[in-house]
Every structure is written in structure tokens, then in C-alpha cells.
Design a protein around this motif. Structure first.
Motif, mmCIF file in Angstrom:
data_model
loop_
_atom_site.group_PDB
_atom_site.id
_atom_site.type_symbol
_atom_site.label_atom_id
_atom_site.label_comp_id
_atom_site.label_asym_id
_atom_site.label_seq_id
_atom_site.Cartn_x
_atom_site.Cartn_y
_atom_site.Cartn_z
ATOM 1 N N LEU A 20 -7.131 0.014 -36.401
ATOM 2 C CA LEU A 20 -5.670 0.154 -35.716
ATOM 3 C C LEU A 20 -5.526 -0.780 -34.656
ATOM 4 N N ASP A 21 -6.554 -1.309 -33.962
ATOM 5 C CA ASP A 21 -6.533 -2.381 -33.048
ATOM 6 C C ASP A 21 -5.835 -3.663 -33.658
ATOM 7 N N ALA A 22 -6.406 -3.856 -34.792
ATOM 8 C CA ALA A 22 -6.155 -5.192 -35.763
ATOM 9 C C ALA A 22 -4.685 -5.017 -35.991
ATOM 10 N N GLU A 23 -4.449 -3.790 -36.345
ATOM 11 C CA GLU A 23 -2.858 -3.684 -37.092
ATOM 12 C C GLU A 23 -2.080 -3.804 -35.796
ATOM 13 N N SER A 24 -2.302 -3.401 -34.594
ATOM 14 C CA SER A 24 -1.528 -3.399 -33.474
ATOM 15 C C SER A 24 -1.183 -4.859 -33.177
ATOM 16 N N SER A 27 3.929 -10.227 -42.701
ATOM 17 C CA SER A 27 2.431 -10.636 -42.637
ATOM 18 C C SER A 27 1.698 -9.626 -42.684
ATOM 19 N N THR A 28 0.773 -9.772 -43.387
ATOM 20 C CA THR A 28 -0.431 -8.780 -43.821
ATOM 21 C C THR A 28 -1.723 -8.623 -43.009
ATOM 22 N N LEU A 29 -2.303 -7.756 -42.833
ATOM 23 C CA LEU A 29 -3.842 -7.867 -42.184
ATOM 24 C C LEU A 29 -4.846 -8.076 -43.275
ATOM 25 N N SER A 30 -5.385 -9.137 -43.066
ATOM 26 C CA SER A 30 -6.345 -9.627 -44.195
ATOM 27 C C SER A 30 -7.741 -8.689 -44.010
ATOM 28 N N ALA A 31 -8.208 -8.882 -44.947
ATOM 29 C CA ALA A 31 -9.448 -7.741 -45.344
ATOM 30 C C ALA A 31 -10.368 -8.294 -46.231
ATOM 31 N N TYR A 32 -11.632 -7.897 -46.447
ATOM 32 C CA TYR A 32 -12.194 -8.133 -47.553
ATOM 33 C C TYR A 32 -13.012 -6.796 -47.883
ATOM 34 N N ARG A 56 -18.142 -11.654 -51.375
ATOM 35 C CA ARG A 56 -16.767 -10.860 -50.684
ATOM 36 C C ARG A 56 -15.838 -10.938 -51.476
ATOM 37 N N TYR A 57 -14.877 -10.205 -51.494
ATOM 38 C CA TYR A 57 -13.655 -10.064 -52.554
ATOM 39 C C TYR A 57 -12.450 -10.157 -51.434
ATOM 40 N N PRO A 58 -11.748 -11.096 -51.200
ATOM 41 C CA PRO A 58 -10.597 -11.105 -50.186
ATOM 42 C C PRO A 58 -9.514 -10.196 -50.620
ATOM 43 N N GLY A 59 -8.839 -9.802 -49.539
ATOM 44 C CA GLY A 59 -7.804 -8.829 -49.703
ATOM 45 C C GLY A 59 -6.988 -8.664 -48.712
ATOM 46 N N TYR A 60 -6.065 -7.653 -48.561
ATOM 47 C CA TYR A 60 -5.005 -7.563 -47.485
ATOM 48 C C TYR A 60 -4.881 -5.956 -47.552
ATOM 49 N N VAL A 61 -4.644 -5.470 -46.278
ATOM 50 C CA VAL A 61 -4.144 -3.952 -45.869
ATOM 51 C C VAL A 61 -2.805 -3.632 -46.297
ATOM 52 N N ARG A 62 -2.385 -3.052 -47.297
ATOM 53 C CA ARG A 62 -1.027 -2.720 -47.651
ATOM 54 C C ARG A 62 -0.497 -1.500 -46.837
ATOM 55 N N ARG A 63 -1.166 -0.524 -46.478
ATOM 56 C CA ARG A 63 -0.658 0.678 -45.898
ATOM 57 C C ARG A 63 -1.985 1.367 -45.112
ATOM 58 N N ILE A 64 -1.532 1.783 -44.124
ATOM 59 C CA ILE A 64 -2.667 2.822 -43.390
ATOM 60 C C ILE A 64 -1.868 4.294 -43.116
ATOM 61 N N SER A 65 -2.645 5.220 -43.582
ATOM 62 C CA SER A 65 -2.322 6.755 -43.444
ATOM 63 C C SER A 65 -1.874 6.907 -41.938
ATOM 64 N N ALA A 66 -0.775 7.731 -41.889
ATOM 65 C CA ALA A 66 -0.278 7.963 -40.628
ATOM 66 C C ALA A 66 -0.975 9.043 -40.235
ATOM 67 N N GLY A 95 -10.765 12.340 -42.226
ATOM 68 C CA GLY A 95 -10.720 11.012 -42.212
ATOM 69 C C GLY A 95 -9.474 10.276 -42.541
ATOM 70 N N SER A 96 -9.003 9.146 -42.303
ATOM 71 C CA SER A 96 -7.887 8.164 -42.455
ATOM 72 C C SER A 96 -7.922 7.486 -43.629
ATOM 73 N N GLN A 97 -6.919 7.164 -44.247
ATOM 74 C CA GLN A 97 -6.860 6.234 -45.478
ATOM 75 C C GLN A 97 -6.298 4.893 -45.250
ATOM 76 N N ALA A 98 -6.772 3.994 -45.682
ATOM 77 C CA ALA A 98 -6.461 2.700 -45.690
ATOM 78 C C ALA A 98 -6.358 2.123 -47.207
ATOM 79 N N ARG A 99 -5.192 1.839 -47.404
ATOM 80 C CA ARG A 99 -4.960 1.181 -48.802
ATOM 81 C C ARG A 99 -4.727 -0.242 -48.808
ATOM 82 N N GLY A 100 -5.552 -0.746 -49.531
ATOM 83 C CA GLY A 100 -5.528 -2.474 -49.779
ATOM 84 C C GLY A 100 -5.465 -2.729 -50.996
ATOM 85 N N GLN A 101 -5.120 -4.117 -50.961
ATOM 86 C CA GLN A 101 -5.160 -4.912 -52.153
ATOM 87 C C GLN A 101 -5.815 -6.337 -52.193
#
Length: 114
Positions: A57-61, A76-81, A91-101, A107-113
């Protein structure tokens, strides 16, 4: 016996060693291994305990603040791997598409690509 997969990829079955099914009878159509095609895009759904969501959440903010300041372009998207348990060296690179509200089942859900 040689077993050939219908596609290139990596084995993602947790227990793919011969001792798991070696010497046992198998039936036609029985799934022995799972093969993942790593050449295309993947969509992952990651469940994160609420206690561990702080850094995400800090990174998203911070990303949203950078966009608001004009330092990053809109969209712009939040990068991830991600790292697969069956291939921890890669390590497979990707990005966060959505974070559950809201949290779901503790637990919360983070959906990425990737």
C-alpha cells in the motif's frame, strides 16, 4: 519411458519426482505433471495477509503521488516480480494491476500481470 509435453515450458507440479508416482500403475488421461508456458503473459492473483500489506500500500501511495506531481505519466503501474517455488532462481517481471479494496477471508488480494 520418455514423456513428451505438448508444449515447451517448465514443470510446476510440486512433487514431480519419480518416487511420487514411479512404480505405480497410471491410467490413460491421468495427470502426472503440470507444464506452464512461460513465453506469454501470466495473470496472478496473490493473497497477502493484512499484516503484510503495508509495503504494498505504501508503494501504491508513492506511485499515485508521483503521478499527481507529474513525475510519472498517468496510467503508470506498480512494478513487481514473482518467483515460482519450482524455479526459485528465476525472477519473472510484472506489474500490479489491481489491489482489492477490502480484505477477503483474513487477507487482501493483489492482482498482477507478468
Amino acid at each position: 519411458m520418455d514423456i513428451r509435453a505438448p508444449q515447451d515450458g517448465i514443470i510446476t507440479t510440486w512433487e514431480s519426482e519419480e518416487e511420487t508416482w514411479g512404480g505405480r500403475p497410471v491410467e490413460v488421461g491421468q495427470e502426472l505433471l503440470q507444464i506452464a508456458d512461460t513465453s506469454g503473459e501470466w495473470v496472478l492473483e496473490v493473497e497477502v495477509p493484512d499484516d503484510d500489506m503495508g509495503p504494498v500500500l505504501d508503494a501504491e501511495s508513492k506511485l499515485k503521488a508521483e503521478i499527481a506531481k507529474g513525475k510519472l505519466p498517468p496510467g503508470s503501474t506498480l512494478s513487481a516480480y514473482f518467483v515460482m517455488a519450482t524455479d526459485p532462481e528465476h525472477r519473472y517481471p510484472g506489474y500490479v494491476r489491481r489491489i482489492s479494496a477490502k480484505a477477503e477471508d483474513g487477507g487482501s488480494q493483489a492482482r498482477g500481470q507478468g
